[in-house]
Design a protein around this motif. Structure first.
Motif, PDB file in Angstrom:
ATOM      1  N   GLN A   1       0.829  -1.208   0.000  1.00 38.61           N
ATOM      2  CA  GLN A   1       0.000   0.000   0.000  1.00 38.61           C
ATOM      3  C   GLN A   1       0.866   1.261   0.000  1.00 38.61           C
ATOM      4  O   GLN A   1       0.553   2.242  -0.677  1.00 38.61           O
TER       5      GLN A   1
ATOM      6  N   ARG B   1       3.920   1.575  -1.191  1.00 34.37           N
ATOM      7  CA  ARG B   1       4.568   1.727  -2.494  1.00 34.37           C
ATOM      8  C   ARG B   1       3.560   1.973  -3.606  1.00 34.37           C
ATOM      9  O   ARG B   1       3.928   2.455  -4.678  1.00 34.37           O
ATOM     10  N   GLY B   2       2.302   1.647  -3.350  1.00 34.44           N
ATOM     11  CA  GLY B   2       1.283   1.881  -4.363  1.00 34.44           C
ATOM     12  C   GLY B   2       1.046   3.344  -4.637  1.00 34.44           C
ATOM     13  O   GLY B   2       0.455   3.709  -5.660  1.00 34.44           O
ATOM     14  N   GLU B   3       1.505   4.191  -3.736  1.00 30.39           N
ATOM     15  CA  GLU B   3       1.336   5.629  -3.909  1.00 30.39           C
ATOM     16  C   GLU B   3       2.524   6.271  -4.633  1.00 30.39           C
ATOM     17  O   GLU B   3       2.597   7.487  -4.733  1.00 30.39           O
ATOM     18  N   GLY B   4       3.441   5.423  -5.112  1.00 26.39           N
ATOM     19  CA  GLY B   4       4.561   5.946  -5.895  1.00 26.39           C
ATOM     20  C   GLY B   4       5.900   5.502  -5.333  1.00 26.39           C
ATOM     21  O   GLY B   4       6.014   5.180  -4.152  1.00 26.39           O
TER      22      GLY B   4
ATOM     23  N   GLN C   1       9.361   5.436  -3.618  1.00 32.20           N
ATOM     24  CA  GLN C   1       9.894   6.275  -2.560  1.00 32.20           C
ATOM     25  C   GLN C   1      10.842   5.477  -1.678  1.00 32.20           C
ATOM     26  O   GLN C   1      10.867   4.247  -1.718  1.00 32.20           O
TER      27      GLN C   1
ATOM     28  N   ASP D   1       7.227   6.003   7.166  1.00 34.25           N
ATOM     29  CA  ASP D   1       6.065   5.565   6.393  1.00 34.25           C
ATOM     30  C   ASP D   1       5.228   4.569   7.187  1.00 34.25           C
ATOM     31  O   ASP D   1       4.017   4.487   6.992  1.00 34.25           O
TER      32      ASP D   1
ATOM     33  N   GLY E   1      -0.462  10.027   5.505  1.00 34.19           N
ATOM     34  CA  GLY E   1      -0.744   8.812   4.758  1.00 34.19           C
ATOM     35  C   GLY E   1       0.016   7.597   5.266  1.00 34.19           C
ATOM     36  O   GLY E   1      -0.180   6.486   4.766  1.00 34.19           O
TER      37      GLY E   1
ATOM     38  N   ARG F   1      -4.110   4.732  10.091  1.00 30.69           N
ATOM     39  CA  ARG F   1      -3.439   5.460   9.017  1.00 30.69           C
ATOM     40  C   ARG F   1      -3.428   6.950   9.323  1.00 30.69           C
ATOM     41  O   ARG F   1      -4.415   7.494   9.797  1.00 30.69           O
TER      42      ARG F   1
END
Length: 374
Positions: free
Chosen positions: A88, A90-93, A95, A178, A210, A361
């Motif tokens: 989840q 890494r699903g946002e880009g 990093q 994160d 997030g 979250r």
């Protein structure tokens, strides 16, 4: 039980935070460090002493333990949880992924973070000996890694996370996380409101918007239900035992019980009243994403083939009937009555656990939102 609403101000730069549920931070600190208060209620020393005294045993000894399958099941669950949370994130880009392991112990999750390909890890625990062993495991892992494999950087901190501000101990004062992972640890902090709040502060204040706070903690409702059904002040079996000091009254903080588990755990713990925990997390701009008991989480995740393969690889279930005579976890045949009833269909006995899976979250906006998903 109804909880009163609490007006709060964000914690910034170690500043004060006020509300109906507590006084200024300075007053809380003074109260915690007063000699009479510390002597009367502080169980942190007992927890640290217990885990510092545990001897490291080899794989062969662990495989002979009666909690072998239970440990493997817990590790399987944590592996699935950590893996899916990393997906989840890494699903946002793309990093650089940073993680705080709050209550790292001896480093039982180091390999999980390695497989997850994270970039930076901060390990913190109250037990200095455990932190040293965690660091040794990390150094050994780096030494044995492949030439082209990049192992995450790591910092190791010995600190009482219910009293000390972790952000002040970071090598990089600007570091943001994160993920914060708190596995089988948070219940120790519910000795008092001040300690539970400090633990939450350490878990949440350095999360990126997030980011996720994940963890496991005993189910207070299940513990109280079993206590009330018992003819005494304790319940358990030949592997574990839970003992309370009284029945009928269960304060929101400081509701102590003693938990012992097969020569591995024997230490005071405290009930975590989950609605209150959820309420406190809102003060750090966290919203609840999901919450499951272990049995519910298992039933959901085992539907996926790759999770089933991992479960078999990790030997997370005890076979029934046992292939070798005398190798069952429990001596009492009553412990296997459900397995006998269903062995024609399932063929296995699930370890009995009474634990919550929980995931918070960090809210990207300024609102305090709570989503409660069963």
């Amino acid at each position: 039980m109804e909880l009163q609403s609490v007006r709060t101000e964000p914690v910034k730069d170690g500043g004060e935070r006020k509300g109906k549920s507590g006084t200024k931070r300075q007053h809380e600190d003074d109260d915690e460090t007063s000699p009479s208060k510390k002597q009367a209620t502080d169980h942190s020393v007992k927890v640290a002493s217990h885990y510092n005294s545990l001897q490291e045993v080899g794989l062969a000894a662990r495989s002979r333990s009666r909690i072998f399958f239970m440990r493997n099941f817990n590790n399987w669950l944590k592996s699935v949880l950590i893996g899916e949370i990393l997906e989840q994130v890494r699903g946002e880009g793309p990093q650089q992924v940073s993680v705080l392991d709050l209550g790292c112990g001896k480093g039982g999750d180091l390999l999980k973070w390695r497989r997850g390909g994270i970039n930076h890890l901060v390990c913190a625990d109250i037990a200095g000996v455990s932190v040293e062993q965690c660091q040794s495991r990390y150094e050994e892992m780096k030494k044995k890694s492949h030439v082209n494999e990049k192992i995450f950087n790591a910092q190791f901190i010995t600190a009482d996370c219910t009293k000390e501000v972790l952000s002040e101990k970071l090598d990089d004062p600007e570091l943001m996380f994160d993920i914060c992972s708190c596995q089988f640890v948070y219940h120790y902090s519910f000795e008092s409101e001040q300690k539970a709040d400090m633990m939450l502060r350490n878990a949440c204040e350095r999360l990126r918007p997030g980011g996720f706070f994940i963890g496991t903690t005993p189910d207070a409702f299940e513990l109280v239900k079993r206590l009330e059904a018992s003819d005494s002040l304790s319940f358990g079996n030949e592997v574990f035992k839970v003992s309370f000091q009284s029945k009928g009254s269960y304060p929101l903080f400081g509701c102590q019980y003693n938990f012992s588990l097969e020569d591995v755990v024997n230490v005071p713990e405290f009930l975590v009243y989950f609605p209150l925990f959820e309420h406190m997390a809102k003060q750090y701009n966290m919203r609840l994403v999901s919450k499951h008991r272990f049995s519910e989480y298992f039933e959901e995740k085992v539907k996926k083939e790759h999770h089933r393969r991992l479960m078999m690889k990790m030997m997370a279930l005890e076979p029934f009937p046992c292939e070798e005579v005398g190798q069952q976890t429990a001596d009492s045949q009553q412990e296997y009555c459900h397995a006998r009833e269903h062995c024609g269909r399932a063929g296995v006995k699930l370890p009995v656990v009474s634990t919550w899976y929980l995931c918070f979250r960090k809210s990207p906006d300024a609102e305090n939102k709570v989503f409660f998903c069963m």
